[in-house]
Design an enzyme around this catalytic site. Structure first.
Site, PDB file in Angstrom:
ATOM      1  N   ASN A  10       0.880  -1.167   0.000  1.00  0.00           N
ATOM      2  CA  ASN A  10       0.000   0.000   0.000  1.00  0.00           C
ATOM      3  C   ASN A  10       0.914   1.212   0.000  1.00  0.00           C
ATOM      4  OD1 ASN A  10      -1.401   2.355   0.897  1.00  0.00           O
ATOM      5  ND2 ASN A  10      -3.049   1.083   1.697  1.00  0.00           N
ATOM      6  N   GLU A  37      -3.832   1.640  -3.068  1.00  0.00           N
ATOM      7  CA  GLU A  37      -3.977   3.072  -2.778  1.00  0.00           C
ATOM      8  C   GLU A  37      -3.034   3.901  -3.661  1.00  0.00           C
ATOM      9  OE1 GLU A  37      -5.033   5.858   1.095  1.00  0.00           O
ATOM     10  OE2 GLU A  37      -3.980   3.956   1.429  1.00  0.00           O
ATOM     11  N   TYR A 112      -7.745  -3.857  -2.070  1.00  0.00           N
ATOM     12  CA  TYR A 112      -7.625  -2.807  -1.067  1.00  0.00           C
ATOM     13  C   TYR A 112      -8.959  -2.727  -0.329  1.00  0.00           C
ATOM     14  CZ  TYR A 112      -7.164   1.947   0.855  1.00  0.00           C
ATOM     15  OH  TYR A 112      -7.140   3.038   1.686  1.00  0.00           O
ATOM     16  N   ASP A 154      -3.943  -4.844   1.068  1.00  0.00           N
ATOM     17  CA  ASP A 154      -4.237  -4.198   2.338  1.00  0.00           C
ATOM     18  C   ASP A 154      -5.637  -4.620   2.756  1.00  0.00           C
ATOM     19  OD1 ASP A 154      -4.760  -2.571   4.473  1.00  0.00           O
ATOM     20  OD2 ASP A 154      -4.504  -0.678   3.408  1.00  0.00           O
ATOM     21  N   ASN A 156      -6.782  -4.213   5.826  1.00  0.00           N
ATOM     22  CA  ASN A 156      -7.211  -3.281   6.864  1.00  0.00           C
ATOM     23  C   ASN A 156      -7.790  -3.974   8.098  1.00  0.00           C
ATOM     24  OD1 ASN A 156      -6.740  -0.407   6.720  1.00  0.00           O
ATOM     25  ND2 ASN A 156      -7.802  -0.446   4.746  1.00  0.00           N
ATOM     26  N   ASP A 257       2.717   4.809   5.120  1.00  0.00           N
ATOM     27  CA  ASP A 257       2.558   4.289   6.481  1.00  0.00           C
ATOM     28  C   ASP A 257       2.519   2.767   6.494  1.00  0.00           C
ATOM     29  OD1 ASP A 257       0.168   4.538   5.103  1.00  0.00           O
ATOM     30  OD2 ASP A 257      -0.968   5.389   6.770  1.00  0.00           O
ATOM     31  N   HIS A 258       2.474   2.148   5.310  1.00  0.00           N
ATOM     32  CA  HIS A 258       2.577   0.695   5.163  1.00  0.00           C
ATOM     33  C   HIS A 258       3.956   0.343   4.612  1.00  0.00           C
ATOM     34  CE1 HIS A 258      -1.892  -0.130   5.314  1.00  0.00           C
ATOM     35  NE2 HIS A 258      -1.900   1.158   5.023  1.00  0.00           N
TER      36      HIS A 258
END
Length: 267
Positions: A10, A37, A112, A154, A156, A257-258
């Site tokens: 991501n 993303e 995603y 991802d 989540n 951030d991933h």
């Protein structure tokens, strides 16, 4: 047997972070990179840089400013015109999935999953309900899979207690709530998926793929979560020889951030 290295990341805007994507590709040399993303429409995806690096095969499913997925490869990949390779599991047209066929017979799916907002209540927070519905649609799809498949992206959701920095403090935080964990377990059971991360790094060992931008020092606080996953059909899992989470990428200049995941196979 042929070595095959597949990465998933991501990237949180591929154009904003193209420098670290290029660095990762040069250093790690995966055969295939699945991005989530991407936050860019197909027409202005930075495909030229990938071509220069040898990743001449590119399957894009972009969206302006939000979401978006892509699969780039230096080996042949193709979409099957007779099948649905861009599922609308969100049921609203968002670009959150793309799938391809590999010549070795493996189907590769890049997804995603929605984050789900901040409140873990579908009535108070419709985004949370949409996330659960997304997972439910994926589960119905997984029940029908008939060929060897690798599902990456991802998700989540951090399912295990050792997938988060504090199970107790995150029980009511979206991404680790019992209802999400249960939904993901249902998806896993629907195809008897093998979680490759935990195949190679068994619990209760710490394993994170995401650290918030809010932390002043992400490494020192280490308040991570394992939101990114690679799941394989049982027959594909038997071909996996190594798996790595590239934590140092979180400390690179202008990071996502991933961090990327990489699994190696002998096919």
């Amino acid at each position: 047997m042929t070595a095959l290295k597949i990465a998933s990341w991501n990237i949180n805007s591929v154009r904003a972070r193209i420098d670290i994507v290029e660095r990762f590709l040069r250093e790690e040399q995966p055969d295939i990179l699945c991005l989530q993303e991407t936050k860019v429409v197909n027409d202005i995806f930075p495909g030229g840089i990938f071509h220069q690096l040898g990743y001449t095969h590119q399957i894009l499913h972009g969206q302006r400013m939000h979401h978006g997925v892509a699969i780039i490869s230096r080996i042949p990949i193709r979409e099957d015109a007779e099948s649905q390779w861009r599922f609308d599991w969100q049921d609203n047209g968002e670009a959150r999935h793309v799938g391809v066929q590999l010549d070795c017979g493996i189907r590769l799916e890049n997804v995603y999953v929605p984050a789900g907002g901040d409140i873990p209540d579908a009535e108070l927070n419709p985004k949370f309900g949409q996330k659960l519905a997304f997972i439910e649609r994926m589960t119905r799809w997984a029940e029908q899979i008939s060929q060897p498949t690798l599902l990456v992206g991802d998700f989540n959701i951090a399912p295990l207690e050792c997938d988060v920095w504090s199970h107790k403090q995150l029980l009511n935080v979206v991404s680790h709530t019992p209802i999400e964990v249960e939904a993901l377990a249902g998806l896993k059971a629907a195809h008897d998926w093998v979680d490759l991360g935990r195949k190679f790094v068994p619990p209760p060992e710490r394993l994170y793929t995401w650290w918030s931008y809010r932390a002043q020092d992400w490494a020192a606080s280490d308040r991570g979560r394992r939101l990114d996953h690679m799941w394989a059909s049982p027959e594909v899992a038997k071909l996996a020889t190594a798996h790595k989470v590239h934590e140092p990428c979180r400390g690179w200049l202008k990071p996502s951030d991933h961090v990327p995941l990489v699994t190696e196979f002998e096919v």
